[in-house]
Motif scaffolding. Structure first.
Motif, mmCIF file in Angstrom:
data_model
loop_
_atom_site.group_PDB
_atom_site.id
_atom_site.type_symbol
_atom_site.label_atom_id
_atom_site.label_comp_id
_atom_site.label_asym_id
_atom_site.label_seq_id
_atom_site.Cartn_x
_atom_site.Cartn_y
_atom_site.Cartn_z
ATOM 1 N N ASN A 228 26.319 33.494 34.496
ATOM 2 C CA ASN A 228 26.440 34.726 33.705
ATOM 3 C C ASN A 228 27.917 34.953 33.384
ATOM 4 O OD1 ASN A 228 26.703 37.569 32.977
ATOM 5 N ND2 ASN A 228 24.571 37.757 33.603
ATOM 6 N N VAL A 229 28.244 34.837 32.101
ATOM 7 C CA VAL A 229 29.646 34.951 31.685
ATOM 8 C C VAL A 229 30.216 36.329 32.002
ATOM 9 C CG1 VAL A 229 31.230 34.845 29.718
ATOM 10 C CG2 VAL A 229 29.330 33.228 29.875
ATOM 11 N N GLN A 230 29.397 37.378 31.845
ATOM 12 C CA GLN A 230 29.884 38.736 32.101
ATOM 13 C C GLN A 230 30.268 38.916 33.562
ATOM 14 O OE1 GLN A 230 30.430 41.267 29.770
ATOM 15 N NE2 GLN A 230 31.492 42.134 31.537
ATOM 16 N N ASN A 231 29.481 38.321 34.474
ATOM 17 C CA ASN A 231 29.807 38.415 35.902
ATOM 18 C C ASN A 231 31.123 37.713 36.215
ATOM 19 O OD1 ASN A 231 27.469 39.841 36.393
ATOM 20 N ND2 ASN A 231 26.272 38.039 36.988
ATOM 21 N N ILE A 232 31.382 36.612 35.520
ATOM 22 C CA ILE A 232 32.635 35.892 35.730
ATOM 23 C C ILE A 232 33.816 36.737 35.254
ATOM 24 C CG2 ILE A 232 33.967 33.856 35.066
ATOM 25 C CD1 ILE A 232 31.357 32.319 34.878
ATOM 26 N N LEU A 233 33.646 37.352 34.063
ATOM 27 C CA LEU A 233 34.713 38.210 33.533
ATOM 28 C C LEU A 233 34.985 39.387 34.465
ATOM 29 C CD1 LEU A 233 33.719 38.281 29.746
ATOM 30 C CD2 LEU A 233 35.646 37.053 30.775
ATOM 31 N N ASP A 234 33.919 39.996 34.995
ATOM 32 C CA ASP A 234 34.086 41.141 35.891
ATOM 33 C C ASP A 234 34.760 40.729 37.204
ATOM 34 O OD1 ASP A 234 32.935 42.815 34.056
ATOM 35 O OD2 ASP A 234 30.929 42.748 34.955
ATOM 36 N N SER A 235 34.491 39.507 37.634
ATOM 37 C CA SER A 235 35.117 39.044 38.872
ATOM 38 C C SER A 235 36.614 38.818 38.683
ATOM 39 C CB SER A 235 34.437 37.756 39.351
ATOM 40 O OG SER A 235 34.663 36.686 38.442
ATOM 41 N N LEU A 236 37.011 38.464 37.462
ATOM 42 C CA LEU A 236 38.436 38.289 37.174
ATOM 43 C C LEU A 236 39.146 39.630 37.102
ATOM 44 C CD1 LEU A 236 38.220 35.512 34.426
ATOM 45 C CD2 LEU A 236 38.949 35.229 36.808
ATOM 46 N N LEU A 237 38.600 40.555 36.304
ATOM 47 C CA LEU A 237 39.161 41.902 36.160
ATOM 48 C C LEU A 237 38.141 42.774 35.459
ATOM 49 C CD1 LEU A 237 41.578 43.859 36.408
ATOM 50 C CD2 LEU A 237 42.313 43.089 34.146
ATOM 51 N N LYS A 238 37.754 43.853 36.089
ATOM 52 C CA LYS A 238 36.788 44.776 35.495
ATOM 53 C C LYS A 238 37.356 45.349 34.197
ATOM 54 C CE LYS A 238 32.814 47.047 36.040
ATOM 55 N NZ LYS A 238 31.523 46.383 36.234
ATOM 56 N N GLY A 239 36.607 45.177 33.113
ATOM 57 C CA GLY A 239 37.077 45.680 31.830
ATOM 58 C C GLY A 239 38.137 44.800 31.195
ATOM 59 N N LEU A 240 38.131 43.515 31.506
ATOM 60 C CA LEU A 240 39.150 42.598 30.992
ATOM 61 C C LEU A 240 39.116 42.511 29.467
ATOM 62 C CD1 LEU A 240 41.339 40.443 31.331
ATOM 63 C CD2 LEU A 240 39.511 38.750 31.677
ATOM 64 N N VAL A 241 37.929 42.330 28.893
ATOM 65 C CA VAL A 241 37.819 42.175 27.439
ATOM 66 C C VAL A 241 38.220 43.459 26.708
ATOM 67 C CG1 VAL A 241 36.264 41.646 25.517
ATOM 68 C CG2 VAL A 241 36.082 40.371 27.657
ATOM 69 N N PRO A 242 37.738 44.663 27.124
ATOM 70 C CA PRO A 242 38.212 45.892 26.467
ATOM 71 C C PRO A 242 39.726 46.050 26.536
ATOM 72 C CG PRO A 242 36.261 46.360 27.750
ATOM 73 C CD PRO A 242 36.653 44.952 28.078
ATOM 74 N N LEU A 243 40.319 45.657 27.660
ATOM 75 C CA LEU A 243 41.774 45.737 27.795
ATOM 76 C C LEU A 243 42.458 44.806 26.804
ATOM 77 C CD1 LEU A 243 44.340 46.691 29.247
ATOM 78 C CD2 LEU A 243 43.981 44.860 30.919
ATOM 79 N N LEU A 244 41.943 43.579 26.681
ATOM 80 C CA LEU A 244 42.532 42.621 25.754
ATOM 81 C C LEU A 244 42.373 43.080 24.307
ATOM 82 C CD1 LEU A 244 41.387 39.239 27.378
ATOM 83 C CD2 LEU A 244 43.675 40.272 27.421
ATOM 84 N N ILE A 245 41.224 43.680 24.002
ATOM 85 C CA ILE A 245 41.005 44.190 22.638
ATOM 86 C C ILE A 245 41.989 45.319 22.329
ATOM 87 C CG2 ILE A 245 39.381 45.448 21.164
ATOM 88 C CD1 ILE A 245 37.122 43.908 22.533
#
Length: 280
Positions: A228-245
Motif C-alpha cells: 500500500n503506497v499510502q501506508n509507505i508515505l505515512d510511515s515516512l512522514l504523515k502528510g508528506l504529499v500535502p506538504l510537498l504540494i
C-alpha cells in the motif's frame, strides 16, 4: 510649547470625532485609486482630507504643503493602516495650530510605520484571519450549507472593520511620542516577530488539515502480499504529499513568480488527471 507637550494634550473633541468618522469611511476606498507611482498615496490623502480642509485655511501655503506631503508613496495593510492615518491627522492638526511644529516629522513617522505595520497587518489579516474564516466557511460549504459565503464574510469583516475603526481612534490619540517610545523600547519589533510566528503556526495547522492527499495505488506482489503506497508515505512522514504540494506552490509563486491564477488552474488540472488515472 514643545511638540512633546502638544502631543500629550491631544484630546478627541466632538469636531474631531466627526472628522474621524469621515476619515474611517473614506479609508474604505483607499485601494480604489491604486497606482504603481505612489501605491495608496492618493487614497491616503483622500482619507485625511477632511482634517486638512478643516484645520488649514483655503489657499494658504501651509495647506498646499500639507496636500503635497501626502500624495507620495504609501502602503500599509488597510485594516491597521488607519492607525497611521489617524496619527497623521493628529499631527497635521497640531502643525496647523503651532507655527514651530516640525512638519518633517509627519512624513518621517508615516514612512517609518509602513514596514512594521504592514508586517503586523499582513500576518494578522491575510495570514491568519482570512485563513481561519475560509477554513470555517469551507466546512459549511462541504456540508452544502448556503450560509458558507456569509460565514466567511462575517468572520473576516467584523473583526477587520472593528480594528479599522479602533486603530483610527488610537492613532489620533496616541501621538508621535508613543511611537518613538515603542521603537526605542523594541516593543514594536517584538510584537511584529510574535505576530509572524503565530501566523506561521496557524498556516501550518491549516495546511495540514485542509490540504489532503490519499493515493489509491497498491501493488500486488508474489505470495498474496500487497504494498500500500499510502501506508509507505505515512510511515515516512504523515502528510508528506500535502506538504510537498504546498511547498511546490510556494516555490512557483515566490521564487519563479508564476501567476497565482496559473498555479490554481494547474492544481485543478493535476487533481482531475490523478483522479482519472485512479492514483487518488
Amino acid at each position: 510649547m514643545t511638540q512633546e507637550s502638544i502631543t500629550k494634550n491631544t484630546k478627541i473633541s466632538p469636531t474631531d470625532k466627526k472628522l474621524l468618522r469621515k476619515l474611517y469611511l473614506r479609508s474604505l476606498t483607499i485601494g480604489a485609486p491604486l497606482q504603481y507611482a505612489n501605491e495608496y498615496g492618493s487614497g491616503f490623502e483622500y482619507s485625511i482630507l477632511p482634517f486638512i480642509d478643516h484645520y488649514y485655511k483655503n489657499g494658504s501655503e501651509e495647506k498646499r504643503q500639507a496636500l503635497k506631503r501626502h500624495i507620495v508613496f504609501y502602503n500599509i495593510t488597510q485594516y491597521v493602516g488607519t492607525f497611521c492615518q489617524g496619527l497623521v491627522a493628529s499631527m497635521e492638526k497640531q502643525a496647523s495650530q503651532h507655527e514651530d511644529y516640525d512638519v518633517s516629522s509627519i512624513s518621517a513617522v508615516k514612512a517609518s510605520l509602513m514596514g512594521p505595520m504592514s508586517g503586523i497587518g499582513d500576518t494578522l489579516f491575510w495570514g491568519i484571519l482570512r485563513v481561519i474564516a475560509a477554513g470555517v466557511a469551507m466546512t459549511f460549504g462541504m456540508q452544502g450549507n448556503v450560509l458558507a459565503p456569509f460565514v466567511f464574510l462575517l468572520i473576516y469583516n467584523i473583526p477587520a472593520q472593528w480594528c479599522r475603526w479602533e486603530m483610527t481612534k488610537l492613532g489620533f490619540t496616541v501621538g508621535s511620542e508613543y511611537i518613538t517610545e515603542m521603537y526605542s523600547s523594541g516593543l514594536l519589533t517584538i510584537f511584529t516577530k510574535a505576530a509572524r510566528t503565530l501566523g506561521l503556526i496557524m498556516l501550518g495547522g491549516m495546511t495540514s488539515s485542509l490540504v489532503q492527499f490519499k493515493t489509491k495505488l497498491v501493488f500486488h506482489v508474489g505470495g498474496g502480499q500487497v504494498i500500500n503506497v499510502q501506508n509507505i508515505l505515512d510511515s515516512l512522514l504523515k502528510g508528506l504529499v500535502p506538504l510537498l504540494i504546498t511547498l511546490g506552490c510556494y516555490w512557483l509563486i515566490a521564487k519563479k513568480h508564476v501567476n497565482f491564477t496559473v498555479v490554481i488552474l494547474g492544481l485543478i488540472v493535476f487533481c482531475i488527471l490523478i483522479s482519472a488515472l485512479g492514483i487518488a
